[in-house]
Motif scaffolding. Structure first.
Motif, PDB file in Angstrom:
ATOM      1  N   THR A 245     -11.600 -25.293 -10.014  1.00 50.95           N
ATOM      2  CA  THR A 245     -12.249 -25.171  -8.708  1.00 50.95           C
ATOM      3  C   THR A 245     -13.251 -26.297  -8.479  1.00 50.95           C
ATOM      4  O   THR A 245     -13.288 -26.913  -7.405  1.00 50.95           O
TER       5      THR A 245
ATOM      6  N   ASP B  22     -10.519 -24.898   2.078  1.00 57.53           N
ATOM      7  CA  ASP B  22      -9.248 -24.242   1.764  1.00 57.53           C
ATOM      8  C   ASP B  22      -8.732 -24.666   0.387  1.00 57.53           C
ATOM      9  O   ASP B  22      -8.181 -23.844  -0.363  1.00 57.53           O
ATOM     10  N   LEU B  23      -8.882 -25.930   0.049  1.00 59.39           N
ATOM     11  CA  LEU B  23      -8.466 -26.390  -1.273  1.00 59.39           C
ATOM     12  C   LEU B  23      -9.299 -25.718  -2.367  1.00 59.39           C
ATOM     13  O   LEU B  23      -8.768 -25.326  -3.416  1.00 59.39           O
ATOM     14  N   THR B  24     -10.586 -25.585  -2.130  1.00 56.91           N
ATOM     15  CA  THR B  24     -11.463 -24.945  -3.111  1.00 56.91           C
ATOM     16  C   THR B  24     -11.073 -23.482  -3.303  1.00 56.91           C
ATOM     17  O   THR B  24     -11.022 -22.977  -4.437  1.00 56.91           O
ATOM     18  N   LEU B  25     -10.772 -22.795  -2.209  1.00 57.43           N
ATOM     19  CA  LEU B  25     -10.355 -21.397  -2.306  1.00 57.43           C
ATOM     20  C   LEU B  25      -9.022 -21.276  -3.040  1.00 57.43           C
ATOM     21  O   LEU B  25      -8.853 -20.379  -3.882  1.00 57.43           O
ATOM     22  N   ALA B  26      -8.089 -22.159  -2.738  1.00 54.15           N
ATOM     23  CA  ALA B  26      -6.799 -22.127  -3.434  1.00 54.15           C
ATOM     24  C   ALA B  26      -6.983 -22.325  -4.938  1.00 54.15           C
ATOM     25  O   ALA B  26      -6.297 -21.694  -5.748  1.00 54.15           O
TER      26      ALA B  26
ATOM     27  N   HIS C   9      -5.557 -19.789  -7.796  1.00 54.92           N
ATOM     28  CA  HIS C   9      -4.234 -20.301  -8.192  1.00 54.92           C
ATOM     29  C   HIS C   9      -3.648 -19.625  -9.426  1.00 54.92           C
ATOM     30  O   HIS C   9      -2.433 -19.467  -9.547  1.00 54.92           O
TER      31      HIS C   9
ATOM     32  N   LEU D 146      -8.572 -13.869   2.204  1.00 55.44           N
ATOM     33  CA  LEU D 146      -8.359 -15.088   2.976  1.00 55.44           C
ATOM     34  C   LEU D 146      -9.219 -15.134   4.238  1.00 55.44           C
ATOM     35  O   LEU D 146      -9.025 -16.015   5.085  1.00 55.44           O
TER      36      LEU D 146
ATOM     37  N   ALA E  16     -10.872 -18.379   4.800  1.00 56.29           N
ATOM     38  CA  ALA E  16     -10.008 -19.565   4.890  1.00 56.29           C
ATOM     39  C   ALA E  16      -9.908 -20.064   6.322  1.00 56.29           C
ATOM     40  O   ALA E  16      -9.818 -19.275   7.267  1.00 56.29           O
TER      41      ALA E  16
ATOM     42  N   PRO F  21      -5.185 -19.768   6.292  1.00 55.40           N
ATOM     43  CA  PRO F  21      -4.676 -18.913   5.213  1.00 55.40           C
ATOM     44  C   PRO F  21      -3.289 -19.322   4.728  1.00 55.40           C
ATOM     45  O   PRO F  21      -2.996 -19.219   3.532  1.00 55.40           O
TER      46      PRO F  21
ATOM     47  N   VAL G 221      -3.629 -22.086   2.183  1.00 57.75           N
ATOM     48  CA  VAL G 221      -4.113 -21.594   0.893  1.00 57.75           C
ATOM     49  C   VAL G 221      -2.972 -20.963   0.104  1.00 57.75           C
ATOM     50  O   VAL G 221      -2.778 -21.241  -1.086  1.00 57.75           O
TER      51      VAL G 221
ATOM     52  N   VAL H  94      -1.264 -22.369  -3.503  1.00 57.94           N
ATOM     53  CA  VAL H  94      -1.158 -21.540  -4.706  1.00 57.94           C
ATOM     54  C   VAL H  94       0.299 -21.469  -5.167  1.00 57.94           C
ATOM     55  O   VAL H  94       0.608 -21.640  -6.350  1.00 57.94           O
TER      56      VAL H  94
END
Length: 955
Positions: free
Chosen positions: A760, A779-783, A787, A858, A861, A864, A867, A871
């Motif tokens: 992350t 969104d990349l950080t949440l993914a 993951h 999500l 996000a 979503p 994301v 993943v």
């Protein structure tokens, strides 16, 4: 920031030419021009310096310059001036960063601030080899990568030649990195019209998205043979001032007097050799360049000159192993390089070559003999004659085969351009007996006499157009896992519709043994490296494998069309190499070899000599695996195996001692360290000045300083005939890139929380440093946080513990990585079976199922769907489908995240066609573009790779 003039002078010890300063100023103020049109010997590789300096010079306060610089050319070359320059700049900047008083320290610091591990990385991408893609290590590393049209172009089209052909692939990573935050300099663009047209189409299609990825991307055409047009630098009004410099004037005004001769085909090689000897009798001609259009002719001329006892000779062809090429060039470099000090009493040197010296070779001849060629090729060849204008006046001979200049003659490579160029040159000859029969082909003298329009185009090498690249083509090409059964052929968009397919990479090994079923295991001990590879046309390789020899009537150009059909017989088998443990790594017959394959053959077959591809040679080929590993600056490897040692030394006592010590090592016991110590010491001493000796000395240091680490890298041959020793990574090693497949879960132990937190942080840092919009960074950080949720599967956890259900159940927290050895395939398979984890099951699909079970995950996000796609695709799958796996004994998946309980069944059905995975891929592609989505995937996947790499280094 330091001025370009000071930057250049600090690097090279002299002031830049006017055009170089003018272009640098234009780049930082108004961007890159569409084309750069400069004469040969003007110093065009300085575009690398300009691109690096411009990257950290931002008068407007924003970054408009790409951090990845790809220098591509459509030729097989033997001396790569561009790569050598890039490597020198990278090394200089790395050392500048260690010294606060260095004038370049500010540049080095600014480059480091962009997010890379070093200020600048230099890479060479000429053939695709497993785990040899260090240039794609990070999405934020400033980079200069010198490559070919095939390698850059195939990556842009999601079909990177030489990349492992498996589901969890790197194709989207490479496409994302070349298609974003990149400057592509197309050197000698006149050779690459199809690719130039394809690049123009890609430039348009990069904007076809609802939410474009706003990172810089530019293409610059560069050549000495460009049609003037808007956007070309220097413009006509500024050209004279741009080239006004005493050094350039000397180079451009130097006289290069050439005479024309014709020869029958059967006497052509003899005529060329005689002309070279005649030129050698000149007072100042010590290095005589000889350039012909076919490899067979080059070898024949080379042999004819072998009887001259008062002269040396060297043969340069493009189809040679980099290790061999570098050794050959290094041994003669001081006598053939531009800028050398000429010695009037030195021996004559004949340098015989093919088209491979037309581009990228900073060579300097005192006289020249060349076969007739299209005018653009002749200009390149004459550019190597008195390259810096030191002699002022030199002589050359242009020889044509009468059949190639006859009426209606058409060459397989150059078409009608040979006879058209010959007729035009004849028209330049002075008339009258009292007149000289020589033509001045110096830079300025030739420019003044050039025709224009259609008349000029008739003198140039044939140019073909690429098929129109359509959105439908890109939709198919972007599908990388699984690839469509029917898909466009990338070679058509790189070389036109009459081009041959891409090359096959070939490696020779001495230790394969007689049993083909063991070849994959043997080669996996020391996987092939680029330094030991040559590229061959598929048809030539098939003929050679089938017959044991093949006619050498080929040219050293990329994408040349086939001349003959291959023989279809499976007389001998070869090893198709797709990486250790890959099902595609297997012995195959010639009918199973495909373009882009890497093939390993027994060294005893011959087919190669010190100069390169020699299909008629039956002499066993030298195995240079150790030298290739050392050249790649990776951890040293040494094969302690009788055939390997015999092939690297004629010293029988050294081999006998090595075999005696090998027997002791194979017996094992407490004395293994001292036995290995003694063996390496003897080999290093007995085989000095060889790669074997150098590797032994490096490994001896490792044994003495870190025995436990080295011991983990002792691998036996499958027939117990020897050992392979792998040392510690070298300090200056280039990074390897893993594909983060299942094997990556067996480097630990690492907890799931620690791994997730690390990925992350890296993903957020990569995304922010890339200049992505804040919403996309989020969104990349949440993914990244989500993951690996699927690794919570109890069967996966048991597998990580080697199949021990009790250990998994009593573990204080879930694990992401196991302590088992990644290379122990048998243990990994056994652990999977004991755990009941379905073969081929993807933990990332379970992650998606868990996320979808709680839609509130999500809520934060921006997109979503993005994301979820990131993943699902973080191991390369889901583009557009996940692998079909039947979970016959499904289990309940339960995970906790931020106080929420997530529950799903492992039999989630996401592998089905109607699951929504493919719909999401299509929607995200439309939203972010073909290359934009690939780049977002690359950011997350490379963050995952680098975190796993860091974890492995700590265990």
């Amino acid at each position: 920031m330091i001025s370009f003039a000071d930057f250049f002078e600090t690097l090279h010890g002299r002031a830049p030419f006017p055009w170089q300063e003018m272009l640098a100023e234009r780049v930082v103020t108004s961007g890159w021009p569409a084309a750069v049109d400069l004469p040969t010997a003007a110093g065009k590789t300085t575009l690398i310096d300009i691109a690096v300096w411009a990257l950290v010079t931002n008068p407007t306060g924003d970054r408009r310059q790409p951090r990845r610089i790809f220098f591509a050319v459509d030729r097989r070359i033997v001396v790569d001036e561009a790569f050598q320059r890039a490597r020198r700049i990278a090394e200089r900047l790395r050392h500048a960063g260690e010294d606060d008083s260095d004038p370049l320290n500010e540049v080095a610091a600014a480059l480091l601030a962009l997010g890379g591990d070093v200020p600048l990385r230099a890479a060479e991408l000429r053939g695709g080899m497993y785990l040899d893609h260090g240039w794609a290590h990070s999405p934020v590393q400033p980079l200069v990568c010198v490559s070919t049209v095939d390698q850059v172009g195939s990556r842009l089209l999601f079909r990177g030649y030489g990349l492992p052909d498996r589901d969890g692939n790197q194709l989207p990573i490479h496409a994302g990195l070349v298609g974003n935050d990149a400057l592509i300099v197309l050197d000698e663009a006149h050779l690459s019209q199809p690719f130039e047209e394809t690049l123009a189409a890609i430039g348009r299609y990069r904007t076809w998205s609802e939410t474009p990825i706003s990172v810089p991307w530019h293409v610059v055409r560069m050549s000495a043979t460009l049609d003037s047009s808007d956007g070309t630098f220097p413009a006509a009004a500024e050209r004279e001032a741009a080239l006004d410099h005493p050094l350039l004037t000397r180079r451009f005004d130097a006289k290069k007097l050439a005479r024309l001769e014709a020869a029958q085909d059967h006497s052509f090689s003899e005529k060329v050799a005689d002309a070279a000897r005649e030129l050698a009798r000149g007072d100042r001609a010590r290095v005589i360049g000889i350039v012909v259009n076919r490899v067979a002719a080059a070898r024949e001329v080379f042999e004819r000159l072998g009887g001259d006892s008062d002269a040396d000779r060297i043969l340069l062809i493009g189809r040679s192993r980099p290790v061999d090429r570098d050794r050959l060039i290094e041994s003669w470099w001081e006598r053939i390089r531009a800028g050398r000090e000429r010695q009037g009493d030195e021996r004559h040197l004949y340098l015989v070559a093919t088209q491979c010296i037309e581009v990228g070779a900073d060579l300097d001849f005192d006289a020249l003999v060349t076969e007739i060629a299209p005018l653009d090729s002749l200009r390149q060849r004459f550019g190597r004659l008195d390259r810096l204008g030191d002699l002022g006046e030199t002589r050359a001979v242009i020889i044509a085969r009468k059949a190639s200049i006859a009426a209606k003659a058409e060459d397989p490579i150059y078409g009608t351009a040979l006879r058209s160029t010959w007729r035009w040159l004849e028209s330049l000859l002075p008339s009258g007996r009292a007149k000289s029969r020589e033509i001045d082909l110096g830079v300025r003298a030739l420019e003044r006499r050039l025709p224009a329009g259609d008349e000029l185009r008739a003198l140039l090498a044939p140019r073909t157009s690429a098929p129109v690249l359509l959105p439908a083509h890109l939709d198919r090409l972007a599908q990388t896992s699984p690839r469509p059964a029917v898909e466009p052929e990338p070679a058509l968009f790189l070389h036109g519709d009459d081009a041959e397919p891409p090359d096959v990479q070939v490696v020779w090994r001495v230790d394969l043994g007689e049993d083909p079923t063991r070849w994959a295991e043997v080669v996996a001990l020391v996987p092939p490296r680029t330094g030991e590879v040559i590229s061959l046309r598929l048809a030539d390789l098939r003929r050679w494998v089938g017959r044991g020899s093949v006619e050498e009537d080929l040219a050293d150009v990329e994408g040349a069309r086939e001349l003959k059909e291959p023989a279809e017989t499976d007389a001998r088998r070869v090893l198709r190499w797709r990486g250790p443990g890959n099902d595609g790594t297997t012995p195959v017959g010639i009918g199973e070899i495909r373009t882009g394959d890497t093939i390993v053959v027994p060294a005893a077959w011959g087919g190669l000599d010190e100069f390169g591809w020699s299909p008629t040679s039956k002499t066993p080929v030298e195995d240079v695996a150790e030298a290739a590993v050392l050249a790649s600056h990776r951890r040293p490897a040494l094969r302690l195996q009788p055939e390997v040692l015999r092939g690297c030394s004629d010293d029988v006592p050294a081999v006998r001692l090595a075999i005696e010590e090998l027997l002791k090592l194979m017996e094992g016991g407490d004395d293994i360290r001292s036995s290995l110590d003694g063996l390496l010491d003897r080999i290093g001493a007995e085989m000095q000045e060889t790669a074997i000796g150098t590797a032994a000395e490096l490994l001896l240091e490792d044994v003495r300083s870190s025995w436990d680490r080295v011991r983990r890298h002792l691998a036996p041959y499958p027939d117990n005939s020897g050992l392979v020793v792998i040392g510690k990574p070298r300090a200056a090693s280039e990074p390897d890139v893993t594909d983060e497949g299942d094997a990556s879960s067996f480097v630990g132990p690492i907890t799931l929380a620690d791994h997730t937190n690390g990925v992350t942080e890296r993903a957020e840092a990569f995304a922010a440093a890339s200049g992505l919009a804040l919403e996309v960074v989020g969104d990349l950080t949440l993914a990244a946080r989500l993951h690996d949720l699927g690794k919570i599967d109890p069967r996966f956890q048991i597998m990580l513990y080697g199949g021990d259900a009790v250990a998994a159940a009593t573990s204080p927290e879930p694990m992401a990585k196991s302590g088992m050895r990644a290379g122990d395939r048998v243990a990994r398979r056994r652990a999977r079976e004991l755990a009941g984890y379905p073969s081929g099951y993807r933990h990332e699909s379970a992650s998606v199922a868990l996320i979808e079970s709680r839609s509130k995950l999500l809520d934060t996000a921006n997109d979503p769907e993005l994301v979820l796609h990131l993943v699902a695709s973080h191991h390369g799958h889901g583009r557009p489908f996940l692998p079909p796996v039947v979970d016959e004994s499904p289990v309940s998946l339960t995970a906790q995240l931020d106080g929420e309980v997530l529950e799903a069944s492992s039999a989630h059905g996401l592998e089905r066609l109607g699951s929504g995975i493919s719909d999401r891929f299509v929607a995200c592609t439309r939203r972010y573009g073909w290359w934009g989505l690939a780049f977002l995937e690359a950011v997350l996947r490379l963050a995952d790779h680098r975190q796993s790499e860091a974890e492995a280094s700590r265990t």
